[in-house]
Design an enzyme around this catalytic site. Structure first.
Site, PDB file in Angstrom:
ATOM      1  N   ARG A 201      -6.835  14.070  13.428  1.00 38.27           N
ATOM      2  CA  ARG A 201      -6.589  15.081  12.376  1.00 38.27           C
ATOM      3  C   ARG A 201      -7.749  16.070  12.314  1.00 38.27           C
ATOM      4  O   ARG A 201      -8.898  15.711  12.527  1.00 38.27           O
ATOM      5  CB  ARG A 201      -6.436  14.387  11.015  1.00 38.27           C
ATOM      6  CG  ARG A 201      -5.134  13.663  10.872  1.00 38.27           C
ATOM      7  CD  ARG A 201      -5.067  12.907   9.563  1.00 38.27           C
ATOM      8  NE  ARG A 201      -5.075  11.481   9.772  1.00 38.27           N
ATOM      9  CZ  ARG A 201      -5.292  10.570   8.827  1.00 38.27           C
ATOM     10  NH1 ARG A 201      -5.508  10.953   7.587  1.00 38.27           N
ATOM     11  NH2 ARG A 201      -5.278   9.295   9.119  1.00 38.27           N
TER      12      ARG A 201
ATOM     13  N   HIS B  84      -7.808   7.110   0.741  1.00 34.57           N
ATOM     14  CA  HIS B  84      -8.670   5.955   1.071  1.00 34.57           C
ATOM     15  C   HIS B  84      -9.146   5.238  -0.192  1.00 34.57           C
ATOM     16  O   HIS B  84     -10.195   4.584  -0.200  1.00 34.57           O
ATOM     17  CB  HIS B  84      -9.912   6.378   1.891  1.00 34.57           C
ATOM     18  CG  HIS B  84      -9.604   6.693   3.321  1.00 34.57           C
ATOM     19  ND1 HIS B  84     -10.193   7.728   4.013  1.00 34.57           N
ATOM     20  CD2 HIS B  84      -8.772   6.108   4.205  1.00 34.57           C
ATOM     21  CE1 HIS B  84      -9.735   7.774   5.244  1.00 34.57           C
ATOM     22  NE2 HIS B  84      -8.857   6.795   5.387  1.00 34.57           N
TER      23      HIS B  84
ATOM     24  N   ARG C 111       0.860  -1.173   0.000  1.00 33.89           N
ATOM     25  CA  ARG C 111       0.000   0.000   0.000  1.00 33.89           C
ATOM     26  C   ARG C 111       0.903   1.232   0.000  1.00 33.89           C
ATOM     27  O   ARG C 111       1.791   1.353   0.837  1.00 33.89           O
ATOM     28  CB  ARG C 111      -0.860   0.002   1.247  1.00 33.89           C
ATOM     29  CG  ARG C 111      -1.744   1.213   1.321  1.00 33.89           C
ATOM     30  CD  ARG C 111      -2.596   1.158   2.549  1.00 33.89           C
ATOM     31  NE  ARG C 111      -3.564   2.238   2.556  1.00 33.89           N
ATOM     32  CZ  ARG C 111      -4.586   2.297   3.375  1.00 33.89           C
ATOM     33  NH1 ARG C 111      -4.775   1.335   4.244  1.00 33.89           N
ATOM     34  NH2 ARG C 111      -5.416   3.307   3.337  1.00 33.89           N
TER      35      ARG C 111
END
Ligand code: ADP
Length: 392
Positions: free
Chosen positions: A239, A179, A91
């Site tokens: 965040r 995402h 990833r």
């Protein structure tokens, strides 16, 4: 037996999975190394969730991503001694302007990803460290990179740009969106379980520790709440989400914070944690009767509802709203609060279905379908690895 390994290297954790190389790969084992550089722990489970191996790595092996990964892989291969790792799917948070699909990595490809580090300085180096560690552990395996940005690469210009001088757009200052592996998975699941909705206008809310929303037309991303970085859009565990850029200027100029202090503030001390001054964990906030915890959750829900309206406008309507991620899949109360009073958008929740965590949680009279679809980013990586390794 031939396998593919998936690697998901975060800033202080490393998730990995061992999959079969069938066209539809099946997970054989999944592992998590947590708190790298600190009190590092290691856990390896089989597909049923039975713990195969677990332990403390903090004293020696857990100092860096490379040492933690190499110790974990030694453990993995001891448990599966006949495993032949044919491909490693990594990833990678940032694929830049051009990667709209997973790619087989060679040295030039890795150098290209290194050049993108300024766009994701907190994440890209860890992804690259994972790739390097896998290279040295499995020299013969095909290395495949799967990008969090790739799914969003075909956004129309208005959802891809900021209104700052154009030269920055040309330099890559764009709304990339993240995402993407999760959205890719959900898009595929929608095509499988609800093809008529997949063909229409769908908003997916990926609500986890990181959170974002994506507006899809016919299964393709049209707009995302995340932009240039994974800071934009919804408030998250730690965040900030959307922030007036003037706040950043104020923090730098008037409060005298350094850029790394601002970065730490916005990535690690804000969001649910910053607002509640209690926790970044939604479970804890929902059970707390502290007013600040309540307000933090209220802000989270409010921003999701605002973005839902905005994304529905971008899609010119809404056929389905899909919840996923740790909060989206489990927090019934959050789903109910997001959907409350949304009849104007055709949304009518069925309370019993929502409480039962059914796949379809809207009522039979709801014009817009509301669904819960668990995500599986690792499987998206494994599929890409199997697909591409057979082409090399
Ligand atoms: P990550 O972005 O790290 O992959 P996850 O998708 O695992 O995060 O989501 C983690 C979040 O999901 C946490 O805030 C956690 O509190 C929340 N969560 C998990 N289970 C539940 C639950 N049953 N109820 C409410 N929140 C939950």
């Amino acid at each position: 037996m031939s396998h593919v390994l998936t690697l998901n290297a975060g800033s202080s954790s490393l998730k990995f999975g061992l999959f079969t190389t069938d066209q539809t790969p099946v997970a054989v084992a999944t592992g998590l190394i947590d708190a790298i550089g600190g009190a590092t722990s290691f856990r390896l489970e089989d597909a049923e969730g039975t713990v195969l191996s677990a332990g403390d790595m903090s004293t020696r092996d857990g100092a860096t991503h490379a040492s933690a990964l190499s110790a974990a892989l030694t453990e993995l291969l001891a448990l599966f001694p006949n495993s032949d790792i044919r491909a490693v799917g990594d990833r990678v948070v940032h694929g830049g302007q051009h990667h709209a699909e997973p790619v087989v990595l060679d040295e030039a490809g890795i150098a290209g990803l290194e050049a993108l580090t300024p766009f994701a300085p907190l994440h890209q180096p860890h992804n690259l460290a994972g790739i390097r560690a896998a290279q040295s552990a499995f020299g013969q395996a095909v290395q495949i990179a799967c990008f969090d940005t790739a799914f969003h690469r075909n956004h129309p210009f208005v959802n891809d740009t900021f209104a700052i001088p154009r030269r920055f757009y040309d330099k890559g200052v764009r709304r990339y969106g993240f995402h993407g592996l999760s959205y890719d998975y959900i898009s595929g699941e929608m095509a499988r379980i609800a093809p008529h909705l997949h063909a229409g206008r769908v908003v997916v809310a990926h609500l986890g520790n990181g959170a974002s929303m994506c507006g899809m037309l016919s299964g393709r991303s049209m707009a995302s709440t995340m932009g240039f970085s994974a800071l934009d859009g919804l408030p998250m565990g730690t965040r900030s989400g959307q922030l007036d850029p003037g706040v950043m200027l104020y923090l730098l100029d008037q409060e005298g914070l350094s850029t790394s202090e601002v970065s730490d503030l916005l990535y690690k001390q804000s969001g649910l944690l910053g607002l509640s001054e209690l926790s970044n964990d939604m479970r804890m906030l929902l059970t707390s009767d502290d007013a600040k915890a309540r307000e933090a959750v209220e802000y989270f829900v409010f921003r999701i509802r605002r973005e839902l309206g905005g994304l529905a406008a971008a899609l010119q309507g809404l056929d389905a709203l899909v919840f996923t991620g740790g909060i989206g899949e489990n927090a019934r109360e959050i789903r109910a609060r997001v959907c409350a009073g949304m009849a104007w958008l055709g949304i009518e929740l069925d309370e019993a279905r929502n409480m039962a965590n059914d796949t379809l949680i809207s009522s039979d009279f709801s014009r817009t379908r509301v669904m819960v679809v668990p995500t599986n980013e690792e499987l998206v990586i494994a599929r890409a690895a199997v697909h591409l390794m057979n082409r090399v």
